[in-house]
Write an enzyme that holds these catalytic residues in place. Structure first.
Site, PDB file in Angstrom:
ATOM      1  N   ARG A 119      -4.218  -0.232   5.032  1.00 16.40           N
ATOM      2  CA  ARG A 119      -3.585   0.701   4.094  1.00 16.40           C
ATOM      3  C   ARG A 119      -2.095   0.836   4.396  1.00 16.40           C
ATOM      4  O   ARG A 119      -1.281   0.925   3.477  1.00 16.40           O
ATOM      5  CB  ARG A 119      -4.284   2.065   4.137  1.00 16.40           C
ATOM      6  CG  ARG A 119      -5.673   2.058   3.514  1.00 16.40           C
ATOM      7  CD  ARG A 119      -6.398   3.367   3.751  1.00 16.40           C
ATOM      8  NE  ARG A 119      -5.738   4.483   3.085  1.00 16.40           N
ATOM      9  CZ  ARG A 119      -6.069   5.759   3.288  1.00 16.40           C
ATOM     10  NH1 ARG A 119      -7.025   6.064   4.156  1.00 16.40           N
ATOM     11  NH2 ARG A 119      -5.444   6.722   2.637  1.00 16.40           N
ATOM     12  N   CYS A 157      -0.977  10.906   7.361  1.00 12.83           N
ATOM     13  CA  CYS A 157      -2.209  10.132   7.154  1.00 12.83           C
ATOM     14  C   CYS A 157      -2.457  10.075   5.655  1.00 12.83           C
ATOM     15  O   CYS A 157      -1.512   9.990   4.872  1.00 12.83           O
ATOM     16  CB  CYS A 157      -3.386  10.753   7.908  1.00 12.83           C
ATOM     17  SG  CYS A 157      -3.787  12.439   7.390  1.00 12.83           S
TER      18      CYS A 157
END
Length: 309
Positions: free
Chosen positions: A207, A266
């Site tokens: 990611r 995050c």
């Protein structure tokens, strides 16, 4: 005054009496110490104090683990997917305001004098978010259960069926927000160009690189220019427990060098708090979590994104 325990806690001795292991013969036998041993406690520490007056145990599980069939006896729901996030904000898991957080904690029976232990069903995942939220609201008598529910069950310790929402007495908790523990995108943008600070991203390497799709629709792939990648799972051993303080310090130092001010991000502000827990255990004192995280930064907007590594 600390409110009495809820019905689940009152039923604890019966639940524990069904466990025949000699290792469990002293579960719940010790009083609470005046201070926690640190931001992390083991299952043995909790087992010896389970049900003690003044100890509040929270299950902060999210996603597939939320509302699981079993819990540690007496655990109350710290519902990050529900009342303990601000659902009027565009990003998920946004921190509620101080009045809302105060009300939620009082409704869950928490007093300012209580000691809080938080766990989750994944190990050390969303429990760290609950711990960091309490710290951000001025409450230091809180710790994360190392390894969470998996470590508890692996030790042969008892569970009980998950019951209805907490219905016990209200508490007297009062939020006292601390500035700087949860920060916004403007603060992070400044930190990205500050040579004395480091911005760390707890998402997976795929990611971070933009090679894997974001789980939330509409978000751009990649990362903040200048951020470094420290997937939260790399701070844990294979059994889901946090690594030693020395190992944690080495993991941070390998990416940040001598920089001591850390800004953590995050996907939605949850696993960034696992990094915050690791940083605390490693001895860092200047730590902040980006509350909006990639759910905010990754939206189509003027905030810069790169896939360069």
């Amino acid at each position: 005054m600390t409110p009495p325990q809820d019905a689940a806690s009152e039923a604890l001795p019966e639940a524990l009496s069904e466990v025949g292991s000699e290792a469990l013969s002293e579960v719940g036998s010790e009083a609470l110490p005046e201070a926690l041993p640190g931001p992390l406690v083991g299952v043995d520490w909790l087992a010896r104090r389970l049900g003690a007056p003044g100890l509040v145990l929270f299950d902060a599980s999210v996603g597939a683990h939320r509302g699981a069939a079993h819990r540690i006896p007496g655990a109350r729901p710290f519902d990050l997917d529900g009342a303990l996030s601000d659902h009027t904000a565009p990003a998920p898991h946004t921190m509620p305001g101080a009045p809302e957080f105060t009300e939620a904690m009082r409704a869950l029976g928490v007093a300012d004098s209580d000691t809080v232990v938080v766990y989750d069903g994944a190990g050390v995942y969303s429990s760290a978010r609950a711990w960091w939220m309490l710290r951000a609201m001025g409450f230091d008598r809180a710790a994360v259960l190392d390894g969470g529910l998996p470590a508890w069950t692996a030790a042969g310790l008892p569970t009980s069926p998950t019951g209805p929402a907490y219905e016990g007495p209200r508490g007297s908790f009062t939020a006292r927000p601390r500035a700087g523990l949860l920060v916004d995108s403007a603060t992070v943008a400044r930190a990205l160009t500050d040579p004395t600070a480091a911005v760390l991203d707890a998402r997976t390497r795929e990611r971070f690189a933009g090679t894997a799709p974001e789980p939330r629709p509409g978000l751009r792939g990649g990362h903040m220019p200048g951020a470094v990648n420290l997937p939260f799972g790399e701070l844990q051993d294979r059994d889901g427990r946090m690594r030693s303080a020395g190992e944690l310090r080495a993991a941070f130092r390998a990416l940040t060098g001598e920089r001591e001010r850390l800004y953590l991000s995050c996907g939605s502000g949850v696993t960034a708090c696992v990094l915050a827990l690791g940083a605390d255990l490693a001895g860092y004192e200047e730590v902040a979590v980006y509350d909006g995280s990639w759910s905010e930064w990754g939206m189509p907007c003027e905030l810069p994104v790169t896939t360069d590594l």
